[in-house]
Scaffold this motif. Structure first.
Motif, mmCIF file in Angstrom:
data_model
loop_
_atom_site.group_PDB
_atom_site.id
_atom_site.type_symbol
_atom_site.label_atom_id
_atom_site.label_comp_id
_atom_site.label_asym_id
_atom_site.label_seq_id
_atom_site.Cartn_x
_atom_site.Cartn_y
_atom_site.Cartn_z
ATOM 1 N N LYS A 7 3.763 -1.091 -5.728
ATOM 2 C CA LYS A 7 2.456 -0.583 -5.358
ATOM 3 C C LYS A 7 2.535 0.922 -5.154
ATOM 4 O O LYS A 7 3.423 1.413 -4.450
ATOM 5 N N THR A 9 0.690 4.092 -3.582
ATOM 6 C CA THR A 9 -0.327 4.484 -2.611
ATOM 7 C C THR A 9 -0.312 6.000 -2.474
ATOM 8 O O THR A 9 0.598 6.669 -2.976
ATOM 9 N N ASN A 10 -1.327 6.529 -1.809
ATOM 10 C CA ASN A 10 -1.383 7.975 -1.631
ATOM 11 C C ASN A 10 -2.120 8.322 -0.338
ATOM 12 O O ASN A 10 -2.782 7.482 0.259
ATOM 13 N N ASN A 11 -1.983 9.569 0.066
ATOM 14 C CA ASN A 11 -2.700 10.071 1.229
ATOM 15 C C ASN A 11 -3.693 11.155 0.825
ATOM 16 O O ASN A 11 -3.973 12.078 1.582
ATOM 17 N N GLU A 41 -8.240 7.734 -4.421
ATOM 18 C CA GLU A 41 -8.171 7.661 -2.959
ATOM 19 C C GLU A 41 -8.151 6.231 -2.438
ATOM 20 O O GLU A 41 -7.521 5.951 -1.420
ATOM 21 N N SER A 42 -8.839 5.352 -3.124
ATOM 22 C CA SER A 42 -8.906 3.956 -2.671
ATOM 23 C C SER A 42 -7.824 3.083 -3.319
ATOM 24 O O SER A 42 -7.853 1.859 -3.195
ATOM 25 N N ASN A 43 -6.881 3.733 -3.997
ATOM 26 C CA ASN A 43 -5.749 3.044 -4.648
ATOM 27 C C ASN A 43 -6.186 2.000 -5.669
ATOM 28 O O ASN A 43 -5.494 1.013 -5.893
ATOM 29 N N ASN A 46 -4.153 4.174 -10.695
ATOM 30 C CA ASN A 46 -2.887 4.902 -10.659
ATOM 31 C C ASN A 46 -2.967 6.052 -11.654
ATOM 32 O O ASN A 46 -3.276 5.836 -12.829
ATOM 33 N N THR A 68 3.234 7.553 -2.897
ATOM 34 C CA THR A 68 4.358 6.731 -2.460
ATOM 35 C C THR A 68 4.402 5.463 -3.296
ATOM 36 O O THR A 68 3.374 4.808 -3.480
ATOM 37 N N TYR A 69 5.578 5.134 -3.798
ATOM 38 C CA TYR A 69 5.759 3.919 -4.576
ATOM 39 C C TYR A 69 6.636 2.964 -3.790
ATOM 40 O O TYR A 69 7.737 3.341 -3.373
#
Length: 74
Positions: A7, A9-11, A41-43, A46, A68-69
């Motif tokens: 997965k 993800t990000n900030n 932003e909402s993942n 990608n 982040t993976y």
């Protein structure tokens, strides 16, 4: 060779809020749509490696400080 699942993800939302940038502003800087920024932003989306680099450059950060993976356990 098996493809690994994980997965990303990000900030991005927090970073954008700190700078008080709108999604529209970020989209214009990256030459993408506002919907793309929202999806990042909402993942739900990608980014390509190139787009990830462009995001990092825009925020003057490293890619791994934004994205982040996490591998999923099998």
């Amino acid at each position: 060779m098996k493809a690994q699942k994980g997965k990303l993800t990000n900030n991005l939302y927090l970073l954008r809020a700190e700078k008080r940038w709108t999604q529209k502003y970020v989209a214009e800087q990256l030459n993408v749509t506002r919907q793309t920024v929202h999806s990042l932003e909402s993942n739900k989306y990608n980014p390509s490696l190139i787009l990830a680099f462009e995001v990092a450059q825009l925020f003057q950060m490293r890619i791994d400080d934004i994205f982040t993976y996490e591998k999923e356990e099998e």
